[in-house]
Design a protein around this motif. Sequence first.
Motif, mmCIF file in Angstrom:
data_model
loop_
_atom_site.group_PDB
_atom_site.id
_atom_site.type_symbol
_atom_site.label_atom_id
_atom_site.label_comp_id
_atom_site.label_asym_id
_atom_site.label_seq_id
_atom_site.Cartn_x
_atom_site.Cartn_y
_atom_site.Cartn_z
ATOM 1 N N ARG A 159 34.757 30.138 34.902
ATOM 2 C CA ARG A 159 33.561 29.836 34.101
ATOM 3 C C ARG A 159 33.619 28.415 33.542
ATOM 4 N NH1 ARG A 159 32.037 29.328 29.127
ATOM 5 N NH2 ARG A 159 34.110 29.801 28.291
ATOM 6 N N LYS A 160 34.771 28.040 32.990
ATOM 7 C CA LYS A 160 34.907 26.707 32.417
ATOM 8 C C LYS A 160 34.828 25.627 33.494
ATOM 9 C CE LYS A 160 37.596 28.047 28.343
ATOM 10 N NZ LYS A 160 38.901 27.916 27.645
ATOM 11 N N THR A 161 35.386 25.907 34.660
ATOM 12 C CA THR A 161 35.315 24.936 35.759
ATOM 13 C C THR A 161 33.866 24.718 36.172
ATOM 14 O OG1 THR A 161 37.507 25.590 36.543
ATOM 15 C CG2 THR A 161 36.095 24.421 38.101
ATOM 16 N N ALA A 162 33.098 25.798 36.227
ATOM 17 C CA ALA A 162 31.682 25.687 36.608
ATOM 18 C C ALA A 162 30.908 24.865 35.573
ATOM 19 C CB ALA A 162 31.072 27.069 36.748
ATOM 20 N N GLU A 163 31.267 24.997 34.298
ATOM 21 C CA GLU A 163 30.604 24.199 33.264
ATOM 22 C C GLU A 163 30.878 22.711 33.472
ATOM 23 O OE1 GLU A 163 31.947 25.601 29.511
ATOM 24 O OE2 GLU A 163 30.605 27.346 29.481
ATOM 25 N N ILE A 164 32.089 22.397 33.918
ATOM 26 C CA ILE A 164 32.473 20.998 34.114
ATOM 27 C C ILE A 164 31.780 20.410 35.343
ATOM 28 C CG2 ILE A 164 34.414 19.466 34.668
ATOM 29 C CD1 ILE A 164 36.155 21.532 33.042
ATOM 30 N N THR A 165 31.752 21.183 36.436
ATOM 31 C CA THR A 165 31.180 20.662 37.688
ATOM 32 C C THR A 165 29.663 20.765 37.720
ATOM 33 O OG1 THR A 165 31.379 22.826 38.791
ATOM 34 C CG2 THR A 165 33.263 21.315 38.957
ATOM 35 N N GLY A 166 29.107 21.712 36.940
ATOM 36 C CA GLY A 166 27.663 21.930 36.984
ATOM 37 C C GLY A 166 27.202 22.556 38.278
ATOM 38 N N THR A 167 28.086 23.269 38.946
ATOM 39 C CA THR A 167 27.788 23.902 40.236
ATOM 40 C C THR A 167 28.119 25.385 40.180
ATOM 41 O OG1 THR A 167 29.989 23.271 41.022
ATOM 42 C CG2 THR A 167 28.160 21.791 41.576
ATOM 43 N N PRO A 168 27.674 26.185 41.173
ATOM 44 C CA PRO A 168 27.896 27.635 41.135
ATOM 45 C C PRO A 168 29.376 28.025 41.173
ATOM 46 C CG PRO A 168 26.181 27.073 42.716
ATOM 47 C CD PRO A 168 26.816 25.781 42.303
ATOM 48 N N ALA A 169 29.650 29.182 40.591
ATOM 49 C CA ALA A 169 30.994 29.754 40.615
ATOM 50 C C ALA A 169 30.879 31.252 40.851
ATOM 51 C CB ALA A 169 31.714 29.486 39.301
ATOM 52 N N LYS A 170 31.905 31.806 41.469
ATOM 53 C CA LYS A 170 31.935 33.242 41.747
ATOM 54 C C LYS A 170 33.198 33.845 41.149
ATOM 55 C CE LYS A 170 28.174 33.677 44.305
ATOM 56 N NZ LYS A 170 27.053 34.564 43.903
ATOM 57 N N ALA A 171 33.030 34.987 40.468
ATOM 58 C CA ALA A 171 34.156 35.688 39.861
ATOM 59 C C ALA A 171 34.234 37.106 40.400
ATOM 60 C CB ALA A 171 34.009 35.712 38.341
ATOM 61 N N ILE A 172 35.418 37.696 40.316
ATOM 62 C CA ILE A 172 35.621 39.086 40.734
ATOM 63 C C ILE A 172 35.649 39.946 39.476
ATOM 64 C CG2 ILE A 172 37.132 40.701 41.947
ATOM 65 C CD1 ILE A 172 38.302 38.326 43.463
ATOM 66 N N PHE A 173 34.608 40.724 39.275
ATOM 67 C CA PHE A 173 34.547 41.578 38.082
ATOM 68 C C PHE A 173 35.158 42.939 38.398
ATOM 69 C CE2 PHE A 173 31.220 38.418 37.497
ATOM 70 C CZ PHE A 173 31.509 37.972 36.215
ATOM 71 N N ALA A 174 36.442 42.894 38.739
ATOM 72 C CA ALA A 174 37.219 44.098 39.055
ATOM 73 C C ALA A 174 38.687 43.728 38.845
ATOM 74 C CB ALA A 174 36.970 44.530 40.501
ATOM 75 N N PRO A 175 39.552 44.717 38.617
ATOM 76 C CA PRO A 175 40.953 44.406 38.307
ATOM 77 C C PRO A 175 41.731 43.873 39.504
ATOM 78 C CG PRO A 175 40.638 46.772 38.462
ATOM 79 C CD PRO A 175 39.269 46.166 38.519
ATOM 80 N N PHE A 176 42.775 43.109 39.217
ATOM 81 C CA PHE A 176 43.658 42.597 40.260
ATOM 82 C C PHE A 176 44.425 43.732 40.937
ATOM 83 C CE2 PHE A 176 48.227 41.637 40.885
ATOM 84 C CZ PHE A 176 48.128 40.928 42.071
ATOM 85 N N PHE A 177 44.994 44.647 40.141
ATOM 86 C CA PHE A 177 45.814 45.737 40.702
ATOM 87 C C PHE A 177 45.111 47.072 40.514
ATOM 88 C CE2 PHE A 177 48.920 49.158 40.208
ATOM 89 C CZ PHE A 177 49.620 49.042 41.407
ATOM 90 N N ILE A 178 45.057 47.862 41.582
ATOM 91 C CA ILE A 178 44.472 49.205 41.542
ATOM 92 C C ILE A 178 45.527 50.182 42.039
ATOM 93 C CG2 ILE A 178 42.656 50.720 42.407
ATOM 94 C CD1 ILE A 178 42.095 47.030 42.675
ATOM 95 N N GLU A 179 45.830 51.182 41.221
ATOM 96 C CA GLU A 179 46.914 52.121 41.545
ATOM 97 C C GLU A 179 46.674 52.842 42.868
ATOM 98 O OE1 GLU A 179 50.511 53.946 40.916
ATOM 99 O OE2 GLU A 179 49.632 52.869 39.227
ATOM 100 N N ASP A 180 45.442 53.257 43.106
ATOM 101 C CA ASP A 180 45.126 54.009 44.317
ATOM 102 C C ASP A 180 44.597 53.064 45.398
ATOM 103 O OD1 ASP A 180 44.601 56.796 45.579
ATOM 104 O OD2 ASP A 180 42.684 55.749 45.814
ATOM 105 N N ALA A 181 45.262 53.029 46.544
ATOM 106 C CA ALA A 181 44.884 52.099 47.612
ATOM 107 C C ALA A 181 43.497 52.403 48.159
ATOM 108 C CB ALA A 181 45.916 52.157 48.741
ATOM 109 N N ARG A 182 43.096 53.681 48.161
ATOM 110 C CA ARG A 182 41.760 54.037 48.669
ATOM 111 C C ARG A 182 40.668 53.513 47.732
ATOM 112 N NH1 ARG A 182 42.949 60.330 49.400
ATOM 113 N NH2 ARG A 182 43.948 59.799 47.418
ATOM 114 N N THR A 183 40.948 53.568 46.441
ATOM 115 C CA THR A 183 39.992 53.000 45.480
ATOM 116 C C THR A 183 39.877 51.494 45.667
ATOM 117 O OG1 THR A 183 40.529 54.746 43.885
ATOM 118 C CG2 THR A 183 39.448 52.766 43.032
ATOM 119 N N ALA A 184 41.009 50.840 45.907
ATOM 120 C CA ALA A 184 40.995 49.399 46.144
ATOM 121 C C ALA A 184 40.176 49.069 47.383
ATOM 122 C CB ALA A 184 42.426 48.875 46.305
ATOM 123 N N ALA A 185 40.338 49.864 48.438
ATOM 124 C CA ALA A 185 39.583 49.629 49.668
ATOM 125 C C ALA A 185 38.085 49.818 49.425
ATOM 126 C CB ALA A 185 40.065 50.575 50.769
#
Length: 322
Positions: A159-185
């Motif tokens: 978010r802060k990088t996008a404010e500096i560049t004034g260009t689009p940014a994409k974020a992952i609104f999900a956790p890095f680690f998921i206990e269940d591999a099927r849920t991650a898939a």
Amino acid sequence: MSDEGERGLDRRREMIEVSRAYFLEDKSKSDIAAELGMSRFRVARLIAEAREQGVVTITVNAGGVAADLSERVRQHLNLQRAVVVEAYGEPDEVRAAVGRAAGNHLGNTLKDGELLGLAWGRTLTDMVNSLDQLPRVDSVQLTGSIGSGLPNPVIELVRKTAEITGTPAKAIFAPFFIEDARTAAALRKQPEVAEVLSLFDRLDAAIVAVGSLNPRVTQVLEILPPHIQELLLGGGAQAEICGIPFTEDGDIVNPRFLRHTLSVSPDQLRRTPRVIAAVAGVAKAKSVLSVCRSGMVNEAVMDVGLAQALLALPRIHGRPRS
């Protein structure tokens, strides 16, 4: 020798032991206290006394680049580029200086219209906090979120990088680690997540932090369940970038672990033209060597102490990754 003299020597030995751990091994005051069986306040007092009595002397350079040392490190680690910043002193100060140098490196080498991938870590946080301008690059988060607090440190970097560049940014609104591999898939197939993951095939550059698992100087292990921590450490994990664990030889530890993560893949990093490691602290020397051996990193920004520690380790031979 009198009892008073003996006590003075013991105090000096404590100052040296604590100072070596804090300034040279990049350990926190809390970690030192736990290891030596003393309070954090005693550790702080010993550090302060060491500086007052001249046991520790500190010189902080304004952050100039050591050109000759940079070239030696570049050749030693078989990299395309290396930047060694003249920063000394307390770990927080050194890390901040490396972060500023990494930001300057990006500012001088990125081009308008490129796609920049951002990992996470304290050095990258310092980097983004010190930035005031960058070329007009799009940016994307390379891993899922860490923890559940708001604001989330991983998303904040993008978010802060996008404010500096004034260009689009994409974020992952999900956790890095998921206990269940099927849920991650299943999460990877969600349109908003899949859109971000697809961008990893188009990266022009990625900037990553290096975590050390041995000694432990990383935030990744803390978010993983104990049995997963044991699995990785038992498999010889030495280092990580973007949550990808590596052995001392640069091999991936237990690739099945990656089925549980939302992150850029090892193959995607290998295909990225520029992967820049921003890392500070002597304690991370073996981990930097590990990730360089993996072939996923081809540029690095670091401090003088870390550079000198790396030059004392075995050289990486072969042609640099282009």
